[in-house]
Design an enzyme around this catalytic site. Structure first.
Site, PDB file in Angstrom:
ATOM      1  N   HIS A   1       0.834  -1.217   0.000  1.00  0.00           N
ATOM      2  CA  HIS A   1       0.000   0.000   0.000  1.00  0.00           C
ATOM      3  C   HIS A   1       0.869   1.268   0.000  1.00  0.00           C
ATOM      4  CE1 HIS A   1      -4.205   1.626   1.301  1.00  0.00           C
ATOM      5  NE2 HIS A   1      -3.599   2.471   0.493  1.00  0.00           N
ATOM      6  N   ILE A   2       1.632   1.432  -1.082  1.00  0.00           N
ATOM      7  CA  ILE A   2       2.569   2.562  -1.157  1.00  0.00           C
ATOM      8  C   ILE A   2       2.217   3.533  -2.286  1.00  0.00           C
ATOM      9  CG2 ILE A   2       4.527   1.457  -0.020  1.00  0.00           C
ATOM     10  CD1 ILE A   2       5.628   0.766  -2.837  1.00  0.00           C
TER      11      ILE A   2
END
Ligand code: DGY
Length: 294
Positions: free
Chosen positions: A259-260
């Site tokens: 989740h970047i």
């Protein structure tokens, strides 16, 4: 109204990027309590922290549900989330209580779009497999079909959550790449399921930068394991973090990131400033730069 005019408690659920932190420090709020860590706050500490707060600055990993709202109490005026997504907030309960919500749309669009392209190419050109082969000695020679993938040039990229609304089945059937970028709502929850993957081309690549819950992960696993679709790149999963023994991680044709999407220094700083500005405006009863209308 000056923020120092009366006792005011704000609870911040994590250490935030420096520019937002500096703005918060200058705001003159009489009582800022903060979870001084880069790691998530426990449920117990969250409940302790929000008690009596007029404002909460939270992250997408904090579940702000009825219990949290009850614990905060009737003084709570504003919840500012350092995210564009608001699916972690119990919006119906928040609305009932007349609490305002601030969020951070637009400012992370470019960073997230860049990540989507990176993930799409990483997945379709099988970069993790290639890197692994270099390290483990699997690279023995140049071979005509070794590590071949699918090309972006002249392909159709179907983006769910952008522009023209196309029926989902049609988008699945016509796209060489499917990118999911929509918000998680009751309507989009689990919308990428067995039926959806069956409609996709066998050569198609699926990319999700939205929320894990828009995908039925068991159905995605089956689609990937049975070569129903070529590959998947996921920046978001359910749960987060994904357990390291999760079946999706055993597949070579599935690339998973933690989740970047918005993770650039610049973007996260801008998000933090916006989240603090929303918080301050909410405390003062002024228009917020970005209010999520309930
Ligand atoms: C958001 O803000 O909701 C993104 O998922 C993370 O940056």
């Amino acid at each position: 109204m000056r923020l120092t005019a009366r006792l005011m408690k704000v609870f911040v659920t994590r250490r935030i990027p420096p520019e937002g932190q500096a703005l918060l420090a200058q705001a003159g709020i009489s009582n800022v309590e903060q979870w001084e860590s880069d790691e998530p706050i426990s449920r117990e500490d969250l409940l302790k922290g929000v008690f009596g707060a007029q404002g909460i600055l939270c992250l997408l990993s904090d579940k702000i549900d009825k219990k949290v709202l009850d614990t905060a109490g009737s003084n709570l005026k504003v919840i500012s989330t350092l995210s564009v997504g608001v699916d972690h907030l119990a919006l119906d309960e928040i609305k009932k209580r007349g609490i305002r919500v601030g969020y951070t749309p637009d400012v992370l669009t470019d960073a997230t779009a860049e990540l989507a392209v990176a993930l799409l190419l990483t997945t379709s050109r099988r970069l993790p497999e290639g890197i692994e082969e270099v390290k483990n000695g699997g690279w023995t020679s140049w071979k005509p079909l070794w590590l071949c993938g699918h090309q972006l040039l002249n392909s159709t990229v179907g983006i769910i959550g952008l522009g023209r609304i196309v029926p989902l089945d049609q988008l699945a059937a016509q796209s060489d790449f499917v990118v999911v970028a929509c918000a998680l709502t009751p309507e989009t929850k689990l919308m990428c399921n067995k039926n959806f993957f069956q409609k996709m081309k066998k050569t198609a690549v699926f990319v999700n930068i939205s929320r894990g819950d828009v995908v039925n992960q068991e159905d995605l696993y089956q689609a990937l394991a049975n070569d129903q679709i070529a590959a998947a790149g996921l920046d978001v999963t359910t749960p987060e973090p994904l357990p390291t023994n999760h079946p999706l991680l055993s597949l070579k044709n599935c690339v998973i990131l933690p989740h970047i999407g918005s993770a650039t220094y610049g973007t996260r700083n801008i998000m933090s400033v916006l989240a603090v500005k929303n918080l301050l405006a909410g405390l003062k009863g002024e228009p917020m730069p970005n209010e999520f209308k309930l």
